[in-house]
Design a protein around this motif. Sequence first.
Motif, PDB file in Angstrom:
ATOM      1  N   VAL A 366       0.863  -1.184   0.000  1.00  0.00           N
ATOM      2  CA  VAL A 366       0.000   0.000   0.000  1.00  0.00           C
ATOM      3  C   VAL A 366       0.897   1.230   0.000  1.00  0.00           C
ATOM      4  O   VAL A 366       2.027   1.192   0.500  1.00  0.00           O
ATOM      5  N   ALA A 367       0.385   2.331  -0.581  1.00  0.00           N
ATOM      6  CA  ALA A 367       1.186   3.537  -0.758  1.00  0.00           C
ATOM      7  C   ALA A 367       0.576   4.714  -0.016  1.00  0.00           C
ATOM      8  O   ALA A 367      -0.652   4.827   0.112  1.00  0.00           O
ATOM      9  N   PHE A 368       1.472   5.600   0.432  1.00  0.00           N
ATOM     10  CA  PHE A 368       1.091   6.756   1.254  1.00  0.00           C
ATOM     11  C   PHE A 368       1.967   7.931   0.835  1.00  0.00           C
ATOM     12  O   PHE A 368       3.185   7.800   0.729  1.00  0.00           O
ATOM     13  N   ILE A 369       1.327   9.096   0.569  1.00  0.00           N
ATOM     14  CA  ILE A 369       2.058  10.303   0.179  1.00  0.00           C
ATOM     15  C   ILE A 369       2.076  11.282   1.347  1.00  0.00           C
ATOM     16  O   ILE A 369       1.034  11.542   1.968  1.00  0.00           O
ATOM     17  N   LEU A 370       3.245  11.812   1.634  1.00  0.00           N
ATOM     18  CA  LEU A 370       3.416  12.744   2.752  1.00  0.00           C
ATOM     19  C   LEU A 370       2.939  14.141   2.336  1.00  0.00           C
ATOM     20  O   LEU A 370       3.729  15.018   2.016  1.00  0.00           O
ATOM     21  N   GLN A 371       1.618  14.325   2.367  1.00  0.00           N
ATOM     22  CA  GLN A 371       1.041  15.613   2.017  1.00  0.00           C
ATOM     23  C   GLN A 371       0.394  16.231   3.257  1.00  0.00           C
ATOM     24  O   GLN A 371       0.135  15.533   4.243  1.00  0.00           O
ATOM     25  N   PRO A 372       0.127  17.530   3.248  1.00  0.00           N
ATOM     26  CA  PRO A 372      -0.323  18.213   4.464  1.00  0.00           C
ATOM     27  C   PRO A 372      -1.541  17.576   5.116  1.00  0.00           C
ATOM     28  O   PRO A 372      -1.621  17.504   6.353  1.00  0.00           O
ATOM     29  N   GLU A 373      -2.479  17.082   4.330  1.00  0.00           N
ATOM     30  CA  GLU A 373      -3.692  16.515   4.902  1.00  0.00           C
ATOM     31  C   GLU A 373      -3.434  15.224   5.673  1.00  0.00           C
ATOM     32  O   GLU A 373      -4.226  14.849   6.543  1.00  0.00           O
ATOM     33  N   ALA A 374      -2.341  14.511   5.348  1.00  0.00           N
ATOM     34  CA  ALA A 374      -2.155  13.162   5.882  1.00  0.00           C
ATOM     35  C   ALA A 374      -0.847  12.947   6.632  1.00  0.00           C
ATOM     36  O   ALA A 374      -0.656  11.880   7.222  1.00  0.00           O
ATOM     37  N   ILE A 375       0.055  13.908   6.628  1.00  0.00           N
ATOM     38  CA  ILE A 375       1.403  13.656   7.122  1.00  0.00           C
ATOM     39  C   ILE A 375       1.424  13.179   8.569  1.00  0.00           C
ATOM     40  O   ILE A 375       2.273  12.388   8.967  1.00  0.00           O
ATOM     41  N   GLY A 376       0.436  13.595   9.373  1.00  0.00           N
ATOM     42  CA  GLY A 376       0.394  13.160  10.762  1.00  0.00           C
ATOM     43  C   GLY A 376      -0.064  11.724  10.941  1.00  0.00           C
ATOM     44  O   GLY A 376      -0.004  11.199  12.058  1.00  0.00           O
ATOM     45  N   GLU A 377      -0.514  11.076   9.867  1.00  0.00           N
ATOM     46  CA  GLU A 377      -1.020   9.705   9.960  1.00  0.00           C
ATOM     47  C   GLU A 377      -0.017   8.669   9.461  1.00  0.00           C
ATOM     48  O   GLU A 377      -0.361   7.489   9.334  1.00  0.00           O
ATOM     49  N   ARG A 378       1.202   9.082   9.179  1.00  0.00           N
ATOM     50  CA  ARG A 378       2.195   8.162   8.610  1.00  0.00           C
ATOM     51  C   ARG A 378       2.382   6.929   9.482  1.00  0.00           C
ATOM     52  O   ARG A 378       2.337   5.787   9.002  1.00  0.00           O
TER      53      ARG A 378
END
Length: 529
Positions: A366-378
Amino acid sequence: MAGADGAAPGAVRVLTPRGADALRDWARRRGYPCRAVGEPGSVGFLARWSALARGGGPLLYVDYPQDDAADEALLDRFVAEALARGQGLYYAPRPNGRLGAAPVALALLPAARPVPLQALVLRAVLGAARVPFLRLRLGLRMRIEGAVRAARARLLPLAPGPGPAPGAAPAEVAPGWLAQLGGPWHSWNPGRETLRRDVVGRAPRFYPAPRTLQICLLNKCNLQCVMCPYHSPHYTPHHASDYLTRARSMTPEVFARIAEYAGRHRIGLFFGQIEEPLLHRDIFAFFRQARARGVREIHLSTNATLLDAAKARALAASGVTSVRFSLDAATPQTYRAIRGRDLREVERNVAAFLRLARPRGIATSVAFILQPEAIGERHAFLEKWRGMGVDGVVVYGLTRYDLRTGEPLVDGRLCDPGRRYPCSQPWIQAAVFPEGQVSVCCRTLASVGWRGVLSMGDLRREDFEAIWAGERFAAMRGELFDGAVREFDICRACPAWPTDAYRVEDTPRWRRSYNFFMEEFLFNRGRPW
């Protein structure tokens, strides 16, 4: 007393995968026994090397053309320097020293040692993953290959320790199979003029085909994710090209040419870049056709919103070898803000596919992008999917694009790539747009909304071999090698040039490999995609 091959103890013995007449003549005139062996790194090759090493003395591997006197002189110079140094020396024609996938042209060990039995067993398992199984049904072949991949994952050793400290410049790496022959190995520089001749002028000789092809089946997606340079409402009003405005779809005729070429050259096929591939009505038939042609690796990236029960069954039975789900969020609220859909429904789709994928040995991530909306959920994303049983998680830095020009800018870097060196992509990768236009890499794909297609050739009118060995690819390789970008100005501001500079760290929970802008967390020992 002569050895088993008729050579006196301590004499240089030559191994070559081709056994060309010119090379045999060169070896004969110098009193070197010369033998043709199998593919470098194969079980047969390693077993032959190991047997000859027991006789003592230097072993020289040669896969270098003998077109003129300059080539013969280079061989003499390499052997003399390796023997004078008294250490393992190799020459790999490559655009930069971080490219571990480069071919080895020359390698000499002054005091060769037999290959450990463990290495032979490991290579046997690795090689088994490429057995065609052409007379078996696809489902049975997939199960056999899945068992092989599982065995490979158990046998592959973990790295001896953590990688270099954050911020350290990446070190030069030796091509992979050399490590099985003992060492340590040291790279040999034949001089810039010779290196340029081999890497640019002779590129099709050392890089006869790309290792991977990025295939774009369509130019449409069913989502409008906020960060997407192709379909986001943030970017589309500023596109200067009309490429994404009219629907385009790959035809069976174009794909048949891709499948034949990829199967013949053992090229991996990667699907999903400018589109959602599951929108293409022939995708599963394309996968089956590619496997029937001998393609061993088929990777799919999908947003999974269309992966209902019927499509999941069709995908699992299609011959795909790895699937990556682009999700980018750990919570439903964040997912809706980024992708505009219901995360719980998508997670159910993924979970259902995982149950089908495991018995077939299909690798999943699965892939995850470090963008402002999601960065705290890494961290929550990583732990969530590790618990759900995928093979790995990929985390990308966010790439933003200039609204006027489309020039990319990566937000944050995971490590310092060091001083700029030539990008390797035109030597190891190509991309194909839906109509059959051949391009180069992810940068040329990401710019299509602003620049249109950067075409190196057209499969509707040209063979892939002619395109890969043609003037356009040669010109791009020359500009990158010289560090003087002119015609291919798309490369000038590209931030992806250091993709070869990977570090690896191991912990009891996962293996983390990372470069300047992406990191992969693998929960099994093998690399599943």
